[in-house]
Enzyme design. Structure first.
Site: not given
Ligand code: GLU
Length: 322
Positions: A254-257, A17
């Site tokens: 997560s992709k926020r890391d 994604t």
């Protein structure tokens, strides 16, 4: 003449994604998917899962593909973009609807996630069938107020087909009774977007995917997908769910890391072999600190090795320093 010993070719897929740059956990899943297919002489399909309008940024998808290529994780077919395949999903949805397997659901998010609603062990709510038996009059009345989502009826617990079992290549035997552990689930959101479960089953089926490799967080989706495969006439693929990487504070990555996304990892380690080596060492396929290309790992890959390490909680700190 067909050679009777010829085995069916393995067809795997990458199905990212594009909601941000891939992080170490996504890369680990992608590496395992790639190695599994390459070690069996199979074929890999790339599918960009950009159904959600918030994930339709072509630039992010392009960065993702450049990153995979830079790492040496090549594919043989695609990219397919789910955002371009809406008619195909609507067609499948129409078939389910025609068979009376779906119904409109008017429940709000707040109702579904209310603390009093029963929840499964992974924290998701179990749908109680609130809208399952609405009369046509009740549906007409509710339609005046808000557009509905669409749910798929799952078999009742007494039905011999209500339970799904499979042997995951990493986590072993799994079983789920859909009615009690999930309930009727969404196949289309109220804003019209096709739900992940339906799109993924239609795509895997039409693309001839025989092996699904993905993060452990999606293990609980497999029973729903097998049910949909049965309804739509697709064979069940093999499943392998791979461990998630955990940050030092216990959160899953997560992709926020941003500290562990591929941009940061590239700056830190420079060479693809350094990153691939670190990922492979998590499952004993490389020595700590060994730099190795994905190609050179093909002969070392086995699902048994991944399964043997599945209990390891991998701290990102360890990943960065090993
Ligand atoms: N698109 C999903 C993700 O990026 C993966 C879906 C799947 O592998 O079935 O997490």
């Amino acid at each position: 003449m067909n050679n009777p010993t010829t085995k069916q070719q393995v067809v795997g897929r990458f199905a990212p994604t594009p909601s941000g740059r891939m992080h170490a956990g996504n890369l680990f899943s992608a590496l395992m998917a790639w190695l599994s297919v390459r070690s069996s002489g199979g074929r890999l399909v790339l599918r960009i899962e950009d159904l959600d309008p918030r994930a339709q940024d072509r630039h992010t998808a392009q960065v993702l593909m450049d990153d995979l290529e830079w790492l040496g994780l090549t594919w043989d077919e695609g990219p397919y973009y789910q955002s371009e395949r809406g008619d195909i999903y609507l067609d499948a949805l129409g078939r389910l609807r025609q068979e009376g397997l779906t119904y409109p659901c008017f429940c709000t998010r707040a109702e579904l996630h209310a603390a009093t609603a029963p929840h499964a062990s992974d924290g998701t709510y179990i749908y109680q069938g609130t809208c399952r038996n609405l009369t046509p009059e009740e549906v007409a009345e509710r339609l005046k107020r808000r557009p509905p989502a669409t749910r798929l009826r799952v078999p009742m617990p007494a039905d011999p087909h209500s339970s799904y079992s499979f042997v995951d290549k990493v986590y072993g035997l799994q079983s789920e009774v859909l009615a009690s552990e999930c309930g009727d689930f969404l196949v289309q959101r109220s804003d019209g977007v096709i739900a992940y479960q339906l799109a993924v089953v239609v795509d895997d089926g039409l693309m001839g995917v025989t092996e699904v490799v993905r993060g452990h967080d999606l293990l609980g989706s497999s029973a729903r997908q097998m049910y949909l495969q049965d309804l739509l006439g697709f064979p069940h693929p093999a499943y392998a769910h791979v461990p998630l990487l955990i940050a030092p504070d216990g959160r899953r990555l997560s992709k926020r890391d941003a500290d562990l996304d591929l941009g940061a990892l590239k700056e830190r380690f420079r060479r693809p072999e350094a990153i691939i080596g670190r990922l492979a060492s998590l499952v004993g396929m490389a020595e700590p600190g060994e730099e190795v290309s994905a190609d050179r790992l093909v002969g070392r890959f086995s699902w048994e090795a991944v399964a043997a390490h599945r209990g390891d909680i991998v701290a990102s700190e360890e990943f960065l320093t090993k």
